[in-house]
Design a protein around this motif. Structure first.
Motif, PDB file in Angstrom:
ATOM      1  N   ASN A   1       0.775  -1.320   0.042  1.00  0.00           N
ATOM      2  CA  ASN A   1       0.018  -0.031  -0.058  1.00  0.00           C
ATOM      3  C   ASN A   1       0.795   1.211   0.116  1.00  0.00           C
ATOM      4  O   ASN A   1       0.464   2.245  -0.757  1.00  0.00           O
ATOM      5  CB  ASN A   1      -0.981  -0.017   1.280  1.00  0.00           C
ATOM      6  N   ALA A   2       1.923   1.257   0.647  1.00  0.00           N
ATOM      7  CA  ALA A   2       2.889   2.510   0.622  1.00  0.00           C
ATOM      8  C   ALA A   2       3.274   2.551  -0.633  1.00  0.00           C
ATOM      9  O   ALA A   2       3.486   3.718  -1.039  1.00  0.00           O
ATOM     10  CB  ALA A   2       3.943   2.269   1.802  1.00  0.00           C
ATOM     11  N   ALA A   3       3.747   1.514  -1.071  1.00  0.00           N
ATOM     12  CA  ALA A   3       4.414   1.603  -2.794  1.00  0.00           C
ATOM     13  C   ALA A   3       3.276   2.015  -3.715  1.00  0.00           C
ATOM     14  O   ALA A   3       3.395   3.161  -4.540  1.00  0.00           O
ATOM     15  CB  ALA A   3       4.925   0.369  -3.126  1.00  0.00           C
ATOM     16  N   LEU A   4       1.990   1.627  -3.470  1.00  0.00           N
ATOM     17  CA  LEU A   4       0.896   2.366  -4.298  1.00  0.00           C
ATOM     18  C   LEU A   4       0.792   3.662  -3.893  1.00  0.00           C
ATOM     19  O   LEU A   4       0.749   4.466  -5.044  1.00  0.00           O
ATOM     20  CB  LEU A   4      -0.140   1.375  -4.101  1.00  0.00           C
ATOM     21  N   ASP A   5       0.817   4.162  -2.917  1.00  0.00           N
ATOM     22  CA  ASP A   5       0.852   5.845  -2.374  1.00  0.00           C
ATOM     23  C   ASP A   5       1.856   6.712  -3.150  1.00  0.00           C
ATOM     24  O   ASP A   5       1.543   7.560  -3.639  1.00  0.00           O
ATOM     25  CB  ASP A   5       0.546   5.798  -0.963  1.00  0.00           C
ATOM     26  N   ALA A   6       3.023   5.982  -3.188  1.00  0.00           N
ATOM     27  CA  ALA A   6       4.185   6.607  -3.691  1.00  0.00           C
ATOM     28  C   ALA A   6       4.035   6.736  -5.165  1.00  0.00           C
ATOM     29  O   ALA A   6       4.311   7.613  -5.638  1.00  0.00           O
ATOM     30  CB  ALA A   6       5.307   5.944  -3.336  1.00  0.00           C
ATOM     31  N   LYS A   7       3.290   5.807  -5.838  1.00  0.00           N
ATOM     32  CA  LYS A   7       3.285   5.785  -7.225  1.00  0.00           C
ATOM     33  C   LYS A   7       2.403   6.831  -7.433  1.00  0.00           C
ATOM     34  O   LYS A   7       2.559   7.623  -8.780  1.00  0.00           O
ATOM     35  CB  LYS A   7       2.911   4.380  -7.876  1.00  0.00           C
ATOM     36  N   VAL A   8       1.168   6.934  -6.804  1.00  0.00           N
ATOM     37  CA  VAL A   8      -0.046   7.615  -7.027  1.00  0.00           C
ATOM     38  C   VAL A   8       0.590   9.223  -7.042  1.00  0.00           C
ATOM     39  O   VAL A   8       0.110  10.334  -7.684  1.00  0.00           O
ATOM     40  CB  VAL A   8      -1.238   7.561  -6.223  1.00  0.00           C
ATOM     41  N   ALA A   9       1.433   9.486  -5.751  1.00  0.00           N
ATOM     42  CA  ALA A   9       2.186  10.834  -5.603  1.00  0.00           C
ATOM     43  C   ALA A   9       2.875  11.325  -6.530  1.00  0.00           C
ATOM     44  O   ALA A   9       2.940  12.341  -7.397  1.00  0.00           O
ATOM     45  CB  ALA A   9       2.698  10.770  -4.457  1.00  0.00           C
ATOM     46  N   GLU A  10       3.762  10.280  -7.350  1.00  0.00           N
ATOM     47  CA  GLU A  10       4.362  10.502  -8.474  1.00  0.00           C
ATOM     48  C   GLU A  10       3.586  10.787  -9.706  1.00  0.00           C
ATOM     49  O   GLU A  10       4.083  11.764 -10.697  1.00  0.00           O
ATOM     50  CB  GLU A  10       5.310   9.436  -8.978  1.00  0.00           C
ATOM     51  N   ALA A  11       2.285  10.178 -10.011  1.00  0.00           N
ATOM     52  CA  ALA A  11       1.537  10.544 -11.043  1.00  0.00           C
ATOM     53  C   ALA A  11       1.085  11.948 -10.964  1.00  0.00           C
ATOM     54  O   ALA A  11       0.939  12.829 -11.863  1.00  0.00           O
ATOM     55  CB  ALA A  11       0.543   9.557 -11.214  1.00  0.00           C
ATOM     56  N   LYS A  12       0.747  12.202  -9.462  1.00  0.00           N
ATOM     57  CA  LYS A  12       0.259  13.436  -9.260  1.00  0.00           C
ATOM     58  C   LYS A  12       1.162  14.688  -9.856  1.00  0.00           C
ATOM     59  O   LYS A  12       0.696  15.728 -10.065  1.00  0.00           O
ATOM     60  CB  LYS A  12      -0.189  13.683  -7.851  1.00  0.00           C
ATOM     61  N   ALA A  13       2.560  14.486  -9.321  1.00  0.00           N
ATOM     62  CA  ALA A  13       3.368  15.302  -9.875  1.00  0.00           C
ATOM     63  C   ALA A  13       3.513  15.550 -11.173  1.00  0.00           C
ATOM     64  O   ALA A  13       3.840  16.728 -11.687  1.00  0.00           O
ATOM     65  CB  ALA A  13       4.621  14.860  -9.218  1.00  0.00           C
ATOM     66  N   ALA A  14       3.452  14.434 -11.869  1.00  0.00           N
ATOM     67  CA  ALA A  14       3.738  14.384 -13.546  1.00  0.00           C
ATOM     68  C   ALA A  14       2.458  15.162 -14.069  1.00  0.00           C
ATOM     69  O   ALA A  14       2.576  15.970 -15.062  1.00  0.00           O
ATOM     70  CB  ALA A  14       3.651  13.409 -13.931  1.00  0.00           C
ATOM     71  N   VAL A  15       1.384  15.119 -13.401  1.00  0.00           N
ATOM     72  CA  VAL A  15       0.132  15.874 -13.810  1.00  0.00           C
ATOM     73  C   VAL A  15       0.256  17.520 -13.724  1.00  0.00           C
ATOM     74  O   VAL A  15      -0.613  18.197 -14.745  1.00  0.00           O
ATOM     75  CB  VAL A  15      -1.314  15.622 -13.067  1.00  0.00           C
ATOM     76  N   GLU A  16       1.201  17.960 -12.839  1.00  0.00           N
ATOM     77  CA  GLU A  16       1.146  19.422 -12.695  1.00  0.00           C
ATOM     78  C   GLU A  16       1.303  20.228 -13.727  1.00  0.00           C
ATOM     79  O   GLU A  16       2.491  19.819 -14.499  1.00  0.00           O
ATOM     80  CB  GLU A  16       1.913  19.765 -11.379  1.00  0.00           C
ATOM     81  N   GLY A  17       0.442  21.166 -14.239  1.00  0.00           N
ATOM     82  CA  GLY A  17       0.741  21.943 -15.527  1.00  0.00           C
ATOM     83  C   GLY A  17       0.560  21.448 -16.830  1.00  0.00           C
ATOM     84  O   GLY A  17       0.813  21.900 -17.771  1.00  0.00           O
ATOM     85  N   LYS A  18      -0.227  20.402 -16.740  1.00  0.00           N
ATOM     86  CA  LYS A  18      -0.115  19.387 -18.021  1.00  0.00           C
ATOM     87  C   LYS A  18      -1.517  19.492 -18.595  1.00  0.00           C
ATOM     88  O   LYS A  18      -1.946  19.124 -19.731  1.00  0.00           O
ATOM     89  CB  LYS A  18      -0.072  17.879 -18.004  1.00  0.00           C
ATOM     90  N   GLY A  19      -2.445  20.351 -18.148  1.00  0.00           N
ATOM     91  CA  GLY A  19      -3.761  20.629 -18.913  1.00  0.00           C
ATOM     92  C   GLY A  19      -4.848  19.644 -18.432  1.00  0.00           C
ATOM     93  O   GLY A  19      -4.866  18.900 -17.438  1.00  0.00           O
ATOM     94  N   ASN A  20      -5.740  19.369 -19.308  1.00  0.00           N
ATOM     95  CA  ASN A  20      -6.878  18.313 -19.239  1.00  0.00           C
ATOM     96  C   ASN A  20      -6.814  17.318 -20.168  1.00  0.00           C
ATOM     97  O   ASN A  20      -5.949  17.149 -20.907  1.00  0.00           O
ATOM     98  CB  ASN A  20      -8.233  19.263 -19.114  1.00  0.00           C
ATOM     99  N   ALA A  21      -7.941  16.335 -19.888  1.00  0.00           N
ATOM    100  CA  ALA A  21      -7.833  15.053 -20.403  1.00  0.00           C
ATOM    101  C   ALA A  21      -9.310  14.569 -20.660  1.00  0.00           C
ATOM    102  O   ALA A  21     -10.164  14.942 -20.141  1.00  0.00           O
ATOM    103  CB  ALA A  21      -7.108  14.251 -20.003  1.00  0.00           C
TER     104      ALA A  21
END
Length: 310
Positions: A165-185
């Motif tokens: 679960n900790a690894a999954l949380d970390a991966k979601v946090a990584e994805a959230k960081a990648a989303v910043e400033g990338k617009g919509n979808a």
């Protein structure tokens, strides 16, 4: 002499009492009561032989390191091929379990979920049965973590579940960081030549709800198979920054590459997403068959991250 006999008697009595208390505690602790989507199931201890009628649950058990003796006979995801035991019992399709085979297997527990949830009323009278279905798709990440925690408790693997679960949380946090400033979808699903939009209640709702990339479509009525039906003209009019695509036909094994061929047209190619190379084709089986599987969602998150950072 009398004193030593008395001491010996007291020691023996104390040992016997301690042993009885230990045995009583062990017997009380043996039962595992599991609350699940269709009720409550009591297991007489940690299960040994395990049957699974759902690939997401198989995925989660494999992540925990739990051996599985029986698996569905249909729609096996290619990303799990290397970990499906060659000698596993084939216990029927996702929708039609082989109850005779299940009864004959002599298993300790049987897991159903989603497509196989309807088997529960029959199966529970054959062997201990647990339904791992999620209540809804609004928080798929939380649902996967909850199922891992539950399975960890059943099999005495709580520490491993916490680690996953900790690894999954970390991966979601990584994805959230990648989303910043990338617009919509828009999250598109293609199905037999038709196109729909998946939204906040869909099989991949985590793209919007947990990862946080905004939808380019204000209100979406999620459909089970085809999403909220749209036209190519609508996609161009909405003009999203990104397109994430679920190819249902490939997910169910009906065809491969149909989504890419369908979306390679004059209208879609004019969108900002297509012009910038921002079309990400998600693993079709992970996104359509095993939506609630741990390694499947990690695979999808990695695809989203790679696409956004590419």
């Amino acid at each position: 002499m009398l004193t030593s006999r008395l001491i010996g008697a007291v020691t023996a009595a104390t040992f016997a009492a301690t042993l009885n208390l230990s045995l009583t505690a062990a017997s009380l602790a043996a039962d595992i009561v599991v609350k699940h989507a269709q009720g409550e199931t009591t297991l007489p201890g940690v299960p040994g032989k395990v049957l699974v009628q759902d690939w997401a649950t198989f995925d989660n058990l494999q992540a925990l390191g739990v051996a599985v003796a029986g698996v569905p006979s249909s729609n096996a995801p290619s990303y799990l091929a290397a970990v499906i035991p060659a000698d596993a019992l084939q216990i029927g399709s996702l929708f039609e379990p082989d109850f005779e085979g299940i009864a004959a297997a002599g298993a300790d527990v049987y897991f159903v979920s989603a497509r196989s949830a309807a088997a529960y009323p029959t199966a529970k009278d054959i062997l201990p049965t647990i339904d791992m279905s999620l209540a809804d798709n609004a928080d798929i990440i939380g649902g996967i973590k909850g199922n891992l925690t539950k399975l960890g408790e059943i099999f005495g693997l709580e520490s491993k579940a916490t680690e996953l679960n900790a690894a999954l949380d970390a991966k979601v946090a990584e994805a959230k960081a990648a989303v910043e400033g990338k617009g919509n979808a828009l999250v598109l699903v293609t199905n037999a030549g038709n196109v729909g939009v998946y939204g906040p209640d869909s099989r991949v709702a985590w793209i919007h709800n947990q990862v946080g990339i905004p939808s380019a479509m204000a209100e979406i009525k999620d459909g089970d198979h085809g999403g909220d039906g749209v036209s190519f003209e609508f996609i161009l009019e909405t003009n999203p920054d990104w397109l994430f695509v679920v190819d249902r036909d490939a997910g169910t094994g009906e065809s491969t590459g149909a989504a890419a061929a369908l979306l390679d047209n004059e209208l879609v190619n004019q969108t900002k997403a297509a012009q910038a190379g921002h079309i990400v084709y998600l693993d079709p089986q992970a996104s359509y068959i095993t939506m609630h599987g741990y390694t499947g969602v990690l695979l999808l998150l990695d695809q989203v991250i790679a696409g956004l950072n590419g």
